[in-house]
Design an enzyme around this catalytic site. Structure first.
Site, short mmCIF file in Angstrom:
data_model
loop_
_atom_site.label_atom_id
_atom_site.label_comp_id
_atom_site.label_asym_id
_atom_site.label_seq_id
_atom_site.Cartn_x
_atom_site.Cartn_y
_atom_site.Cartn_z
N GLU A 60 4.84 -11.75 2.02
CA GLU A 60 5.24 -11.48 0.64
C GLU A 60 6.46 -12.33 0.29
O GLU A 60 7.59 -11.97 0.62
CB GLU A 60 5.53 -9.99 0.44
CG GLU A 60 6.33 -9.32 1.55
CD GLU A 60 6.89 -7.97 1.14
OE1 GLU A 60 6.47 -7.42 0.12
OE2 GLU A 60 7.78 -7.48 1.85
N GLY B 4 7.00 -8.75 -8.33
CA GLY B 4 7.43 -8.12 -9.57
C GLY B 4 8.01 -9.09 -10.58
O GLY B 4 8.60 -8.68 -11.58
N SER C 157 2.70 -10.48 -6.66
CA SER C 157 2.07 -10.61 -7.98
C SER C 157 0.58 -10.91 -7.87
O SER C 157 0.04 -11.77 -8.59
CB SER C 157 2.78 -11.68 -8.83
OG SER C 157 4.11 -11.28 -9.11
N HIS D 78 9.00 -3.76 4.42
CA HIS D 78 8.78 -4.31 3.08
C HIS D 78 10.08 -4.96 2.59
O HIS D 78 11.18 -4.51 2.92
CB HIS D 78 8.36 -3.19 2.12
CG HIS D 78 7.87 -3.70 0.80
ND1 HIS D 78 8.73 -4.10 -0.20
CD2 HIS D 78 6.61 -3.86 0.31
CE1 HIS D 78 8.01 -4.48 -1.24
NE2 HIS D 78 6.73 -4.36 -0.96
N GLY E 272 0.88 -4.86 -5.38
CA GLY E 272 2.01 -4.10 -5.89
C GLY E 272 1.72 -3.47 -7.24
O GLY E 272 0.92 -2.55 -7.35
N GLY E 273 2.36 -3.99 -8.28
CA GLY E 273 2.24 -3.40 -9.61
C GLY E 273 0.81 -3.30 -10.12
O GLY E 273 0.47 -2.35 -10.83
#
Length: 240
Positions: free
Chosen positions: A155, A161, A201, A83, A222-223
Site C-alpha cells: 500500500e 485516501g 485507491s 497497516h 479501502g474507501g
C-alpha cells in the site's frame, strides 16, 4: 473506522446475495465492535472475516487492546497487521509487526501484512529498500511453512485516501520485487505461494488493469469497500 453494527449488517445484507457467484476469495474486515454480528451474518457463506489489528499477547495489562484468543473465538479467519495508518498514528514498528505476525500464525489466523512507502520516500528513490526492508523484518524468524500462509499487501501511503493510484506498472514493479525478496529469503516455491495484494485507491475503474499484472494476486480495498455495489464490482472484476 467506519460503520456501526447496523450499518455493517445493512452492508452485508446487500452484498452477500451478490457474493454467492464470486470466483475470488472475499474477506471483510470491520471494526472490532462489528465482528460478532458480522460473524453471525457470514455463517454458511464463503465470505471470510478479518480483524483490523491484534495484540501479540494472549492477555494481560494491555488496556484497549484485543488479543488473538478473542479473535479466534468470534471466529476470525484473517487479521490485518501493520497497516500504514497503524504505523503512522499508533507507533506500529517493524518489530511489533513481526511479533503480531508470529502470534497470528500461532493462533491459526492468516496475517495480511501491510508494507509501503510515503511520498517523500518515493521521491527520495528509496521505495525498494524501504519496502523490502519491511518485508524482511516482518518475516524474521519464520519457517517456510509459516511464510506460505501469509498475505502481503503493498500500500503506497501516498495513494491511500488521496484519489491517487500507483500505476499498474508501478504496483507490479514493487510487488514483483516483494515476491523476489521472499524467494531470496526462503525459496521460489515459498514465494509463489504467498499472495500479494495491492492497496491504494483501488476502485472499479482500475481493478482490471491492476489484476492483469503477473504478480498482483488481489486487492486490499479501502474507501471503495464501504458501498456494497462498488465493492461487488471490484470483486467481480473478471466476471463482468
Amino acid at each position: 473506522m467506519h460503520n456501526n453494527r447496523r450499518e455493517t449488517l445493512e452492508f452485508l445484507e446487500a452484498f452477500l446475495p451478490k457474493a454467492k457467484g464470486l470466483e475470488v476469495e472475499v474477506v471483510i474486515c470491520p471494526p472490532f465492535t462489528d465482528l460478532w454480528p458480522a460473524a453471525e451474518k457470514l455463517k454458511d457463506t464463503a465470505v471470510k472475516l478479518g480483524a483490523q489489528n491484534l495484540h501479540w499477547e494472549e492477555k494481560g495489562a494491555f488496556t484497549g487492546e484485543v488479543s488473538p484468543a478473542m479473535l479466534i473465538e468470534i471466529p476470525c479467519d484473517y487479521v490485518i497487521i501493520g497497516h500504514s495508518e497503524r504505523r503512522q498514528y499508533f507507533a506500529e514498528t517493524d518489530e511489533t509487526v513481526n511479533k503480531k505476525v508470529k502470534t497470528a500464525l500461532k493462533y491459526g489466523l492468516t496475517p495480511i501484512i501491510c508494507v509501503g512507502e510515503t511520498l517523500e520516500q518515493r521521491e527520495q528513490g528509496i521505495t525498494m529498500s524501504w519496502v523490502l526492508g519491511q518485508v524482511e523484518k516482518a518475516l524474521e524468524g519464520l519457517t517456510d511453512a509459516e511464510v506460505q500462509k501469509i498475505v502481503f499487501a503493498y500500500e503506497p501511503i501516498w495513494a491511500i485516501g488521496t484519489g491517487k493510484t500507483a500505476s499498474s506498472q508501478d504496483a507490479q514493479e514493487v510487488i514483483g520485487a516483494i515476491r523476489k525478496k521472499i524467494a531470496d529469503l526462503f525459496n521460489a516455491g515459498v514465494s509463489n505461494k504467498v499472495r500479494i495484494l495491492y492497496g491504494g485507491s483501488v476502485k472499479p475503474e482500475n481493478i482490471k488493469e491492476l489484476m492483469a499484472q503477473p504478480d498482483i494476486d488481489g486487492a486490499l480495498v479501502g474507501g471503495a469497500s464501504l458501498k456494497p455495489d462498488g465493492f461487488y464490482s471490484i470483486a467481480a472484476f473478471n466476471q463482468n
